[in-house]
Design a protein around this motif. Sequence first.
Motif, PDB file in Angstrom:
ATOM      1  N   TYR A 146     -12.277   2.313 -10.003  1.00 43.31           N
ATOM      2  CA  TYR A 146     -10.967   2.958  -9.900  1.00 43.31           C
ATOM      3  C   TYR A 146     -11.066   4.264  -9.121  1.00 43.31           C
ATOM      4  O   TYR A 146     -10.160   4.608  -8.355  1.00 43.31           O
ATOM      5  N   THR A 147     -12.156   4.994  -9.286  1.00 41.71           N
ATOM      6  CA  THR A 147     -12.365   6.227  -8.530  1.00 41.71           C
ATOM      7  C   THR A 147     -12.421   5.940  -7.035  1.00 41.71           C
ATOM      8  O   THR A 147     -11.855   6.690  -6.226  1.00 41.71           O
ATOM      9  N   LEU A 157      -8.933   5.204  -5.866  1.00 46.17           N
ATOM     10  CA  LEU A 157      -8.203   6.469  -5.820  1.00 46.17           C
ATOM     11  C   LEU A 157      -8.606   7.276  -4.589  1.00 46.17           C
ATOM     12  O   LEU A 157      -7.755   7.884  -3.935  1.00 46.17           O
ATOM     13  N   ARG A 162      -6.866   5.830  -1.674  1.00 45.11           N
ATOM     14  CA  ARG A 162      -5.447   6.219  -1.700  1.00 45.11           C
ATOM     15  C   ARG A 162      -5.263   7.640  -1.166  1.00 45.11           C
ATOM     16  O   ARG A 162      -4.370   7.902  -0.374  1.00 45.11           O
ATOM     17  N   SER A 194      -1.129   1.758  -3.873  1.00 43.56           N
ATOM     18  CA  SER A 194      -0.200   2.785  -4.325  1.00 43.56           C
ATOM     19  C   SER A 194       0.302   2.505  -5.742  1.00 43.56           C
ATOM     20  O   SER A 194       0.382   3.412  -6.572  1.00 43.56           O
ATOM     21  N   THR A 235      -2.537   3.354  -8.270  1.00 41.66           N
ATOM     22  CA  THR A 235      -2.997   4.740  -8.389  1.00 41.66           C
ATOM     23  C   THR A 235      -1.893   5.756  -8.658  1.00 41.66           C
ATOM     24  O   THR A 235      -2.160   6.800  -9.260  1.00 41.66           O
ATOM     25  N   ASP A 236      -0.677   5.487  -8.220  1.00 36.74           N
ATOM     26  CA  ASP A 236       0.397   6.474  -8.369  1.00 36.74           C
ATOM     27  C   ASP A 236       0.718   6.847  -9.812  1.00 36.74           C
ATOM     28  O   ASP A 236       0.933   8.029 -10.097  1.00 36.74           O
ATOM     29  N   TYR A 275      -1.242   7.134 -12.350  1.00 34.91           N
ATOM     30  CA  TYR A 275      -2.285   8.070 -12.786  1.00 34.91           C
ATOM     31  C   TYR A 275      -2.127   9.412 -12.080  1.00 34.91           C
ATOM     32  O   TYR A 275      -2.211  10.472 -12.719  1.00 34.91           O
TER      33      TYR A 275
END
Length: 95
Positions: A19-20, A23, A26, A46, A49-50, A52
């Motif tokens: 996930y990092t 991100l 992104r 998007s 990640t948005d 978070y």
Amino acid sequence: MAPVIGDLIGVLAQTLSIYTLVLLVRVLLTWFPNLDWGNPVLSTVSAVTDPYLNVFRGLIPPLGGLDLSAIVAFLALQLIQSLLEQSRVLFYAAY
């Protein structure tokens, strides 16, 4: 039972690592203003990640047009991932 929980914690830590990376992609893509966010790949990144990032955007307003909330979001992910890795080691040490 402890090794199973340790493995589960390891999977969670690895998921946070992935996930990092998503991100980071992104955040880097925001440097290109001409991108078509209607593209299915970009809209998926998007959409993932948005939510978070919006948590941190609500806490930290942009300063001079610079969005610093992503830095805090990365730090929070790193902290959680580090705590998971440390607890994973404790589960394996207890077994």
